[in-house]
Scaffold this motif. Structure first.
Motif, PDB file in Angstrom:
ATOM      1  N   MET A 154      -1.385  23.738 -15.734  1.00 53.62           N
ATOM      2  CA  MET A 154      -0.029  23.852 -16.268  1.00 53.62           C
ATOM      3  C   MET A 154       0.134  25.033 -17.205  1.00 53.62           C
ATOM      4  SD  MET A 154       3.059  22.407 -16.481  1.00 53.62           S
ATOM      5  CE  MET A 154       3.769  24.034 -16.541  1.00 53.62           C
ATOM      6  N   GLN A 155      -0.812  25.225 -18.118  1.00 45.85           N
ATOM      7  CA  GLN A 155      -0.670  26.284 -19.117  1.00 45.85           C
ATOM      8  C   GLN A 155      -1.177  27.639 -18.626  1.00 45.85           C
ATOM      9  OE1 GLN A 155       0.977  26.367 -21.779  1.00 45.85           O
ATOM     10  NE2 GLN A 155       1.275  24.252 -22.445  1.00 45.85           N
ATOM     11  N   ALA A 156      -1.624  27.704 -17.383  1.00 48.47           N
ATOM     12  CA  ALA A 156      -2.171  28.961 -16.871  1.00 48.47           C
ATOM     13  C   ALA A 156      -1.333  29.563 -15.758  1.00 48.47           C
ATOM     14  CB  ALA A 156      -3.592  28.730 -16.360  1.00 48.47           C
ATOM     15  N   VAL A 157      -0.802  28.736 -14.884  1.00 48.53           N
ATOM     16  CA  VAL A 157      -0.181  29.209 -13.648  1.00 48.53           C
ATOM     17  C   VAL A 157       0.977  30.171 -13.934  1.00 48.53           C
ATOM     18  CG1 VAL A 157       1.443  27.249 -13.441  1.00 48.53           C
ATOM     19  CG2 VAL A 157       0.666  28.469 -11.373  1.00 48.53           C
ATOM     20  N   GLY A 158       1.013  31.236 -13.187  1.00 48.54           N
ATOM     21  CA  GLY A 158       2.050  32.255 -13.352  1.00 48.54           C
ATOM     22  C   GLY A 158       1.658  33.372 -14.297  1.00 48.54           C
ATOM     23  N   VAL A 159       0.609  33.142 -15.084  1.00 52.95           N
ATOM     24  CA  VAL A 159       0.127  34.154 -16.036  1.00 52.95           C
ATOM     25  C   VAL A 159      -1.348  34.465 -15.788  1.00 52.95           C
ATOM     26  CG1 VAL A 159      -0.162  34.759 -18.478  1.00 52.95           C
ATOM     27  CG2 VAL A 159       1.784  33.352 -17.766  1.00 52.95           C
ATOM     28  N   VAL A 160      -2.146  33.433 -15.532  1.00 45.90           N
ATOM     29  CA  VAL A 160      -3.575  33.593 -15.266  1.00 45.90           C
ATOM     30  C   VAL A 160      -3.809  33.371 -13.774  1.00 45.90           C
ATOM     31  CG1 VAL A 160      -5.900  32.781 -15.822  1.00 45.90           C
ATOM     32  CG2 VAL A 160      -4.099  32.726 -17.569  1.00 45.90           C
ATOM     33  N   PRO A 161      -4.450  34.301 -13.083  1.00 44.49           N
ATOM     34  CA  PRO A 161      -4.696  34.110 -11.644  1.00 44.49           C
ATOM     35  C   PRO A 161      -5.536  32.869 -11.376  1.00 44.49           C
ATOM     36  CG  PRO A 161      -5.098  36.391 -12.298  1.00 44.49           C
ATOM     37  CD  PRO A 161      -4.918  35.609 -13.567  1.00 44.49           C
ATOM     38  N   ILE A 162      -5.281  32.226 -10.235  1.00 39.89           N
ATOM     39  CA  ILE A 162      -6.048  31.055  -9.829  1.00 39.89           C
ATOM     40  C   ILE A 162      -6.296  31.144  -8.329  1.00 39.89           C
ATOM     41  CG2 ILE A 162      -3.887  29.749  -9.722  1.00 39.89           C
ATOM     42  CD1 ILE A 162      -7.333  28.194 -10.332  1.00 39.89           C
ATOM     43  N   ASN A 163      -7.535  30.929  -7.936  1.00 36.18           N
ATOM     44  CA  ASN A 163      -7.927  30.951  -6.533  1.00 36.18           C
ATOM     45  C   ASN A 163      -8.526  29.588  -6.203  1.00 36.18           C
ATOM     46  OD1 ASN A 163      -9.434  31.259  -4.078  1.00 36.18           O
ATOM     47  ND2 ASN A 163      -9.484  33.476  -4.392  1.00 36.18           N
ATOM     48  N   ALA A 164      -7.734  28.751  -5.532  1.00 39.48           N
ATOM     49  CA  ALA A 164      -8.143  27.372  -5.288  1.00 39.48           C
ATOM     50  C   ALA A 164      -9.451  27.292  -4.524  1.00 39.48           C
ATOM     51  CB  ALA A 164      -7.042  26.635  -4.534  1.00 39.48           C
ATOM     52  N   LYS A 165      -9.661  28.194  -3.588  1.00 42.85           N
ATOM     53  CA  LYS A 165     -10.872  28.159  -2.778  1.00 42.85           C
ATOM     54  C   LYS A 165     -12.085  28.628  -3.576  1.00 42.85           C
ATOM     55  CE  LYS A 165      -8.405  26.821   0.649  1.00 42.85           C
ATOM     56  NZ  LYS A 165      -8.390  25.367   0.985  1.00 42.85           N
ATOM     57  N   LYS A 166     -11.886  29.674  -4.376  1.00 41.76           N
ATOM     58  CA  LYS A 166     -13.006  30.212  -5.139  1.00 41.76           C
ATOM     59  C   LYS A 166     -13.518  29.216  -6.166  1.00 41.76           C
ATOM     60  CE  LYS A 166     -14.382  34.278  -7.836  1.00 41.76           C
ATOM     61  NZ  LYS A 166     -13.948  35.584  -8.395  1.00 41.76           N
ATOM     62  N   VAL A 167     -12.629  28.420  -6.742  1.00 41.63           N
ATOM     63  CA  VAL A 167     -13.060  27.463  -7.771  1.00 41.63           C
ATOM     64  C   VAL A 167     -13.480  26.125  -7.166  1.00 41.63           C
ATOM     65  CG1 VAL A 167     -11.614  28.547  -9.517  1.00 41.63           C
ATOM     66  CG2 VAL A 167     -10.722  26.576  -8.252  1.00 41.63           C
ATOM     67  N   SER A 168     -13.347  25.985  -5.839  1.00 40.89           N
ATOM     68  CA  SER A 168     -13.792  24.764  -5.133  1.00 40.89           C
ATOM     69  C   SER A 168     -13.099  23.505  -5.636  1.00 40.89           C
ATOM     70  CB  SER A 168     -15.318  24.607  -5.259  1.00 40.89           C
ATOM     71  OG  SER A 168     -15.993  25.746  -4.773  1.00 40.89           O
ATOM     72  N   ALA A 169     -11.804  23.609  -5.908  1.00 43.60           N
ATOM     73  CA  ALA A 169     -11.055  22.461  -6.410  1.00 43.60           C
ATOM     74  C   ALA A 169     -10.737  21.475  -5.299  1.00 43.60           C
ATOM     75  CB  ALA A 169      -9.765  22.932  -7.065  1.00 43.60           C
ATOM     76  N   THR A 170     -10.756  20.195  -5.658  1.00 46.81           N
ATOM     77  CA  THR A 170     -10.295  19.140  -4.752  1.00 46.81           C
ATOM     78  C   THR A 170      -8.782  18.996  -4.870  1.00 46.81           C
ATOM     79  OG1 THR A 170     -12.372  17.965  -5.199  1.00 46.81           O
ATOM     80  CG2 THR A 170     -10.637  16.750  -4.048  1.00 46.81           C
ATOM     81  N   PHE A 171      -8.316  18.898  -6.100  1.00 47.57           N
ATOM     82  CA  PHE A 171      -6.889  18.844  -6.410  1.00 47.57           C
ATOM     83  C   PHE A 171      -6.592  19.838  -7.525  1.00 47.57           C
ATOM     84  CE2 PHE A 171      -7.188  14.371  -4.821  1.00 47.57           C
ATOM     85  CZ  PHE A 171      -6.138  14.388  -3.906  1.00 47.57           C
ATOM     86  N   ILE A 172      -5.413  20.432  -7.472  1.00 52.16           N
ATOM     87  CA  ILE A 172      -4.901  21.252  -8.574  1.00 52.16           C
ATOM     88  C   ILE A 172      -3.462  20.817  -8.812  1.00 52.16           C
ATOM     89  CG2 ILE A 172      -4.258  23.568  -9.350  1.00 52.16           C
ATOM     90  CD1 ILE A 172      -6.458  24.686  -7.565  1.00 52.16           C
ATOM     91  N   GLY A 173      -3.123  20.540 -10.059  1.00 52.74           N
ATOM     92  CA  GLY A 173      -1.762  20.109 -10.377  1.00 52.74           C
ATOM     93  C   GLY A 173      -1.138  20.918 -11.490  1.00 52.74           C
ATOM     94  N   CYS A 174       0.172  21.011 -11.444  1.00 56.27           N
ATOM     95  CA  CYS A 174       0.904  21.680 -12.528  1.00 56.27           C
ATOM     96  C   CYS A 174       2.383  21.361 -12.423  1.00 56.27           C
ATOM     97  CB  CYS A 174       0.703  23.195 -12.489  1.00 56.27           C
ATOM     98  SG  CYS A 174       1.471  24.012 -11.067  1.00 56.27           S
ATOM     99  N   GLY A 175       3.106  21.674 -13.485  1.00 50.62           N
ATOM    100  CA  GLY A 175       4.556  21.688 -13.465  1.00 50.62           C
ATOM    101  C   GLY A 175       5.012  23.126 -13.321  1.00 50.62           C
ATOM    102  N   THR A 176       6.321  23.335 -13.397  1.00 48.77           N
ATOM    103  CA  THR A 176       6.846  24.677 -13.129  1.00 48.77           C
ATOM    104  C   THR A 176       7.696  25.250 -14.262  1.00 48.77           C
ATOM    105  OG1 THR A 176       8.787  23.744 -12.015  1.00 48.77           O
ATOM    106  CG2 THR A 176       6.884  24.230 -10.638  1.00 48.77           C
ATOM    107  N   HIS A 177       7.765  24.565 -15.408  1.00 52.22           N
ATOM    108  CA  HIS A 177       8.711  24.998 -16.437  1.00 52.22           C
ATOM    109  C   HIS A 177       8.108  25.924 -17.490  1.00 52.22           C
ATOM    110  CE1 HIS A 177       6.932  21.267 -18.021  1.00 52.22           C
ATOM    111  NE2 HIS A 177       7.129  21.784 -19.224  1.00 52.22           N
ATOM    112  N   LYS A 178       6.883  26.368 -17.271  1.00 56.48           N
ATOM    113  CA  LYS A 178       6.276  27.329 -18.198  1.00 56.48           C
ATOM    114  C   LYS A 178       6.118  28.667 -17.468  1.00 56.48           C
ATOM    115  CE  LYS A 178       3.918  23.439 -20.455  1.00 56.48           C
ATOM    116  NZ  LYS A 178       4.804  23.183 -21.596  1.00 56.48           N
ATOM    117  N   GLY A 179       4.918  28.992 -17.028  1.00 57.54           N
ATOM    118  CA  GLY A 179       4.697  30.282 -16.385  1.00 57.54           C
ATOM    119  C   GLY A 179       5.419  30.464 -15.068  1.00 57.54           C
TER     120      GLY A 179
END
Length: 388
Positions: A186-211
């Motif tokens: 939540m506090q990273a998306v839109g500002v800090v890059p995230i690569n779901a495959k590279k981090v081997s995440a099962t689930f990733i969640g966030c809202g949309t009202h920040k970044g």
């Protein structure tokens, strides 16, 4: 300061930031013109034509693809939720956890991530909290793993002090230990890059009202679709692989969709999703890496200015471990928030100070204004810099 994009042009898209010194995007970002235009288009279409739903659904799928691109995923791995809390609860309840299993989390992480898993204690699942330190990586979790550990859940960036954790390293550990891995971005998306495959995440969640620049009421969930054993705790017709065309429920045909749609319950927040499409166009035009670099430079200026005033940071100050856009100054919030408000400076109170959170539209002038207000108050009250 390096100019990564035309910041003044970006500022013109956010009228509110011309009326105040806005340093509170970690709470919510002000509305931009592209988002406003998208919402007004939706309202006009609904008002004038009673709603071209097929068009809206098509736009929703276009937005889903944009979200997938942002996370280095595919559209079939993206579900729309109401907010981060719902996304985390969907993830927690999809994991095949039983009595005696344990989940590792970070003490003091966001409560709406923690409660989703703490609620599983009623099923006999143990929640183990590791200490929150300035650096959290695979070695932080390793000593707490045993034969009953089944999952790790954590934030990429903390809301209260701007820690940026080594989510790729923890992801590799989870892969080695065959653990499910749930991320709150939540506090990273839109500002800090995230690569779901590279981090081997099962689930990733966030809202949309920040970044991601969209008003409250919309969230996102990424699901690694190779984990087909993970099924939803709740079910609706839209969640199924074969929704009944005649709208008659049949108990012998309840297989969940092979996509992240298995976690959706229908009646989407279509106006917000349409707005998100416009916001992602703006973010992609600038580039997340450039937004991050811009905020890092502003953060360097802020840290240097606070140091000159004798004001410390609550969280890490080095770029390797701090978020580019979230900083908490050691100014007692109960003594300072009203003062900042009186000076038309928008910040947030936090656990141990005042949070300054940056976005794509902030400038050096915003940082200097914040620092000037701190200096002005200290001078007028006769305080020393350290007294702040």
């Amino acid at each position: 300061m390096t100019q990564y994009y035309d910041v003044q042009a970006v500022r013109k898209l956010f009228p509110a930031v011309e009326k105040m010194t806005y340093l509170d995007s970690g709470f919510q970002t002000p509305m931009s013109k592209p988002v406003k235009d998208a919402l007004e288009t939706f309202i006009r279409e609904g008002y004038e034509t009673a709603g071209p739903k097929s068009v809206w659904i098509d736009r929703m799928e276009q937005t889903r693809a944009k979200v997938a691109g942002l996370l280095n995923a595919i559209p079939e791995e993206i579900a729309f939720t109401k907010n981060t809390s719902e996304a985390m609860n969907i993830a927690a309840n999809a994991l095949p956890l039983k009595a005696g299993d344990n989940v590792l989390m970070i003490h003091g992480d966001h409560p709406n991530n923690a409660y989703a898993f703490l609620n599983l204690k009623k099923k006999g699942v143990e929640i183990r909290a590791i200490p929150m330190t300035e650096v959290v990586n695979a070695d932080s979790f390793r000593p707490y793993i045993d034969a009953n550990t089944k999952a790790v859940s954590m934030s990429q960036v903390t809301f209260h002090a701007g820690h940026r954790f080594d989510i790729a390293g923890v992801g590799q550990l989870c892969k080695e230990e065959n653990l499910y891995y749930v991320l709150d971005i939540m506090q990273a998306v839109g500002v800090v890059p995230i690569n779901a495959k590279k981090v081997s995440a099962t689930f990733i969640g966030c809202g949309t009202h920040k970044g991601l620049l969209v008003p409250q009421g919309l969230g996102l969930l990424y699901w690694d679709r190779t984990r087909t054993e993970l099924e939803p705790a709740y079910l609706a017709a839209i969640s199924l692989a074969n929704p009944p065309a005649d709208f008659i429920a049949r108990p012998d045909d309840m297989a969940p969709a092979p996509t992240a749609g298995r976690f959706e319950l229908g009646n989407f927040n279509l106006p917000a999703i349409q707005a998100l499409g416009a916001a992602l166009d703006l973010i992609n035009e600038l580039g997340v890496e450039k937004i991050q670099a811009h905020c890092f430079d502003l953060g360097d200026r802020l840290i240097a200015g606070l140091d000159e005033l004798g004001v410390g940071l609550v969280g890490p100050s080095d770029r390797a471990n701090r978020a580019p856009h979230i900083y908490v100054a050691t100014l007692p919030a109960d003594e300072w928030i009203d003062y900042f408000t009186s000076k038309n400076v928008r910040v947030s109170p936090e656990r141990d100070g005042v949070r300054i959170s940056l976005a794509m539209f902030n400038t050096e002038a915003d940082i200097d204004r914040f620092l000037a207000v701190v200096k002005e108050r200290n001078s007028s009250t006769g305080r020393s810099s350290r007294a702040a």
